[in-house]
Motif scaffolding. Structure first.
Motif, PDB file in Angstrom:
ATOM      1  N   GLU A   1       0.829  -1.202   0.000  1.00 51.71           N
ATOM      2  CA  GLU A   1       0.000   0.000   0.000  1.00 51.71           C
ATOM      3  C   GLU A   1       0.869   1.259   0.000  1.00 51.71           C
ATOM      4  N   ILE A   2       1.965   1.226   0.764  1.00 49.47           N
ATOM      5  CA  ILE A   2       2.872   2.373   0.770  1.00 49.47           C
ATOM      6  C   ILE A   2       3.484   2.566  -0.611  1.00 49.47           C
ATOM      7  N   ASP A   3       3.912   1.468  -1.238  1.00 44.11           N
ATOM      8  CA  ASP A   3       4.488   1.553  -2.588  1.00 44.11           C
ATOM      9  C   ASP A   3       3.482   2.130  -3.580  1.00 44.11           C
ATOM     10  N   GLU A   4       2.225   1.737  -3.449  1.00 41.66           N
ATOM     11  CA  GLU A   4       1.196   2.245  -4.349  1.00 41.66           C
ATOM     12  C   GLU A   4       1.041   3.759  -4.207  1.00 41.66           C
ATOM     13  N   MET A   5       1.037   4.240  -2.962  1.00 43.84           N
ATOM     14  CA  MET A   5       0.937   5.686  -2.750  1.00 43.84           C
ATOM     15  C   MET A   5       2.162   6.408  -3.289  1.00 43.84           C
ATOM     16  N   ARG A   6       3.347   5.827  -3.072  1.00 43.97           N
ATOM     17  CA  ARG A   6       4.572   6.447  -3.576  1.00 43.97           C
ATOM     18  C   ARG A   6       4.556   6.513  -5.104  1.00 43.97           C
ATOM     19  N   ASN A   7       4.075   5.444  -5.742  1.00 44.44           N
ATOM     20  CA  ASN A   7       4.035   5.436  -7.209  1.00 44.44           C
ATOM     21  C   ASN A   7       3.090   6.505  -7.735  1.00 44.44           C
ATOM     22  N   ARG A   8       1.940   6.670  -7.091  1.00 44.63           N
ATOM     23  CA  ARG A   8       1.034   7.731  -7.515  1.00 44.63           C
ATOM     24  C   ARG A   8       1.696   9.098  -7.381  1.00 44.63           C
ATOM     25  N   LEU A   9       2.443   9.263  -6.293  1.00 46.46           N
ATOM     26  CA  LEU A   9       3.117  10.541  -6.065  1.00 46.46           C
ATOM     27  C   LEU A   9       4.189  10.784  -7.118  1.00 46.46           C
ATOM     28  N   ARG A  10       4.927   9.741  -7.493  1.00 48.52           N
ATOM     29  CA  ARG A  10       5.943   9.886  -8.536  1.00 48.52           C
ATOM     30  C   ARG A  10       5.322  10.332  -9.853  1.00 48.52           C
TER      31      ARG A  10
ATOM     32  N   HIS B   1       5.241   5.339   8.098  1.00 46.04           N
ATOM     33  CA  HIS B   1       5.388   5.598   6.669  1.00 46.04           C
ATOM     34  C   HIS B   1       4.035   5.604   5.960  1.00 46.04           C
ATOM     35  N   HIS B   2       3.147   4.715   6.366  1.00 41.88           N
ATOM     36  CA  HIS B   2       1.828   4.652   5.739  1.00 41.88           C
ATOM     37  C   HIS B   2       1.061   5.953   5.983  1.00 41.88           C
ATOM     38  N   GLN B   3       1.031   6.408   7.218  1.00 44.21           N
ATOM     39  CA  GLN B   3       0.299   7.630   7.535  1.00 44.21           C
ATOM     40  C   GLN B   3       0.961   8.855   6.932  1.00 44.21           C
ATOM     41  N   GLN B   4       2.298   8.910   6.955  1.00 48.76           N
ATOM     42  CA  GLN B   4       2.977  10.064   6.377  1.00 48.76           C
ATOM     43  C   GLN B   4       2.819  10.098   4.857  1.00 48.76           C
ATOM     44  N   ALA B   5       2.802   8.936   4.221  1.00 44.70           N
ATOM     45  CA  ALA B   5       2.589   8.896   2.775  1.00 44.70           C
ATOM     46  C   ALA B   5       1.216   9.444   2.430  1.00 44.70           C
ATOM     47  N   GLN B   6       0.210   9.113   3.231  1.00 45.95           N
ATOM     48  CA  GLN B   6      -1.120   9.680   3.025  1.00 45.95           C
ATOM     49  C   GLN B   6      -1.095  11.198   3.161  1.00 45.95           C
ATOM     50  N   SER B   7      -0.396  11.668   4.197  1.00 39.90           N
ATOM     51  CA  SER B   7      -0.330  13.103   4.455  1.00 39.90           C
ATOM     52  C   SER B   7       0.352  13.848   3.310  1.00 39.90           C
ATOM     53  N   VAL B   8       1.466  13.301   2.828  1.00 39.23           N
ATOM     54  CA  VAL B   8       2.207  13.962   1.749  1.00 39.23           C
ATOM     55  C   VAL B   8       1.393  13.944   0.464  1.00 39.23           C
ATOM     56  N   GLU B   9       0.761  12.816   0.172  1.00 37.27           N
ATOM     57  CA  GLU B   9      -0.064  12.735  -1.035  1.00 37.27           C
ATOM     58  C   GLU B   9      -1.203  13.751  -0.976  1.00 37.27           C
ATOM     59  N   ARG B  10      -1.811  13.870   0.191  1.00 41.99           N
ATOM     60  CA  ARG B  10      -2.898  14.833   0.361  1.00 41.99           C
ATOM     61  C   ARG B  10      -2.376  16.258   0.183  1.00 41.99           C
ATOM     62  N   GLN B  11      -1.183  16.541   0.716  1.00 39.33           N
ATOM     63  CA  GLN B  11      -0.632  17.888   0.605  1.00 39.33           C
ATOM     64  C   GLN B  11      -0.281  18.219  -0.844  1.00 39.33           C
ATOM     65  N   VAL B  12       0.257  17.242  -1.573  1.00 40.03           N
ATOM     66  CA  VAL B  12       0.563  17.467  -2.985  1.00 40.03           C
ATOM     67  C   VAL B  12      -0.709  17.755  -3.763  1.00 40.03           C
ATOM     68  N   ASN B  13      -1.747  16.961  -3.525  1.00 41.70           N
ATOM     69  CA  ASN B  13      -3.013  17.173  -4.232  1.00 41.70           C
ATOM     70  C   ASN B  13      -3.613  18.536  -3.901  1.00 41.70           C
ATOM     71  N   THR B  14      -3.586  18.880  -2.611  1.00 37.63           N
ATOM     72  CA  THR B  14      -4.148  20.164  -2.206  1.00 37.63           C
ATOM     73  C   THR B  14      -3.362  21.325  -2.809  1.00 37.63           C
ATOM     74  N   THR B  15      -2.038  21.224  -2.804  1.00 33.31           N
ATOM     75  CA  THR B  15      -1.210  22.281  -3.378  1.00 33.31           C
ATOM     76  C   THR B  15      -1.512  22.464  -4.857  1.00 33.31           C
ATOM     77  N   ARG B  16      -1.641  21.362  -5.555  1.00 38.01           N
ATOM     78  CA  ARG B  16      -1.939  21.431  -6.990  1.00 38.01           C
ATOM     79  C   ARG B  16      -3.300  22.096  -7.238  1.00 38.01           C
TER      80      ARG B  16
END
Length: 413
Positions: free
Chosen positions: A12-21, A259-274
């Motif tokens: 699940e963490i890898d999946e979130m990281r891949n979306r972020l990449r 890592h799982h929770q922080q990945a969610q947080s970073v993904e959310r912040q990237v989406n919100t910033t965009r």
């Protein structure tokens, strides 16, 4: 040995990281400011654990060489030291294949962090004992690190493992074990916790997980309730003395949760910033404002005031509504250093479970309207940006019940 549920969390963490990449594959105008903000959050989190609390805005000011608003000289020196080390770690993430871990590298990073404490011999292994005192009685050592005479052998073994050990293990697991081993060895008279967290981030970067600012869990560890858990798990996995053969699976699971929770947080912040950037870009264009107003207004979408360096000439902004930013404070159960060689220590537990829940409870996610009044040569007007949770889903991974929320952003005219 990792079990199926642990492998599921890693996936699940890898999946979130891949979306972020994928989202960051193309360079965006807002990306630089986002990277700076994430780096500041990591630096603030790690230093808060040590009792040097600073707001993210102050850390960002220190990062660019400006005077902070609230942080005192002591906190500023600690933040600046950690910034130097983190900047070098960000560069090492892009080092070539001839990169190698070494004792010299570890000591150099330590000197970058602690060079303003020359009396503590930064960049040199300690020459005497170091211990963690008991929460109940500060005269009793709850943990005693290995003898100074063992440091050459133990640090050599750690460096050898970093270069050649368990190379087929998941990068998150290797980074977590590097963190645990260095903090258990405690090779310096001060700064061992900060260095262990920095090494965790460096291993993540070298393993190709993501850039350090997107993969670090230091911000997550610096949140008060997580800091309690951090010290608790270190105590549970450790023992009164150096015991390298104890079961470390609870520690690995703790780090995977982080890592799982922080990945969610970073993904959310990237989406919100965009989303905030796109909405502000349209609003600024409609009002005929200069493009630099985008950089001045963007921090408001994250509940932060704009830095003066981001304001166009002749323009000023004033935040008239929105969430209040509260500086983080040192947990009451972290004691300051008591004599030479003693680390900041666990000093009492967080109280009853009921009190702990009440102290750390959060209101349900809701809309966050932030109105920015801006005065330029073209006149005075305002833009209001709202970020609203669109949906929430629970991720039951490793029995930790993690939650995340996607955000929807719009400009209110």
């Amino acid at each position: 040995m990792l079990q199926d549920i642990d492998q599921s969390v890693l996936a699940e963490i890898d999946e979130m990281r891949n979306r972020l990449r994928l989202r960051l594959r193309t360079s965006r105008r807002w990306e630089g400011q986002l990277r700076r903000n994430l780096t500041a959050r990591a630096i603030a989190g790690s230093n808060t654990i040590e009792g040097y609390a600073a707001s993210v805005s102050d850390v960002e000011d220190i990062m660019v060489g400006e005077a902070p608003i609230d942080a005192n000289d002591t906190v500023t020196a600690e933040i600046e030291g950690y910034r130097r080390a983190m900047t070098y770690i960000q560069r090492l993430a892009e080092a070539g294949d001839d990169f190698a871990y070494s004792k010299g590298l570890l000591n150099s990073l330590h000197f970058m962090m602690q060079g303003h404490h020359l009396i503590k011999r930064p960049g040199w292994w300690r020459t005497g004992p170091v211990y963690v005192t008991s929460a109940e009685d500060p005269t009793i050592a709850a943990y005693t690190a290995p003898d100074a005479q063992q440091l050459a052998e133990l640090t050599g073994e750690l460096v050898g493992w970093l270069n050649e050990g368990d190379l087929n293990a998941p990068g998150l697991v290797r980074a977590s074990m590097a963190h645990l081993n260095l903090v258990a060895i405690h090779p310096w008279s001060d700064g061992n916790g900060q260095m262990s967290r920095a090494l965790h981030t460096l291993v993540l970067a070298r393993e190709g997980i993501m850039a350090p600012e997107f993969s670090s869990i230091e911000e997550w560890l610096g949140r008060a309730r997580n800091t309690y858990r951090y010290y608790d798990i270190l105590a549970d996995v450790g023992s009164p003395v150096w015991t390298p053969d104890r079961d470390t699976l609870p520690w690995i699971r703790f780090c995977l949760r982080a890592h799982h929770q922080q990945a969610q947080s970073v993904e959310r912040q990237v989406n919100t910033t965009r989303e905030v950037w796109a909405a502000l870009d349209e609003a600024v264009e409609q009002r005929g404002w200069p493009d630099r107003m985008l950089y001045a207004l963007l921090p408001h979408g994250h509940g932060q005031p704009p830095a003066p360096r981001d304001l166009p000439d002749g323009c000023r902004t004033q935040r008239t509504a929105g969430p209040t930013r509260h500086p983080r404070t040192r947990p009451c159960w972290l004691a300051r250093r008591q004599g030479r060689g003693a680390e900041p220590l666990l000093h009492g537990r967080p109280g009853s479970p009921q009190g702990d829940r009440a102290r750390n409870s959060r209101a349900p996610a809701a809309a966050r309207p932030v109105r920015v009044a801006a005065k330029c040569c073209s006149g005075e007007t305002s833009v209001e940006v709202e970020t609203r949770p669109q949906h929430e889903h629970a991720v039951r991974s490793g029995g930790c019940g993690l939650r995340s929320a996607a955000s929807q952003t719009r400009v209110l005219h």
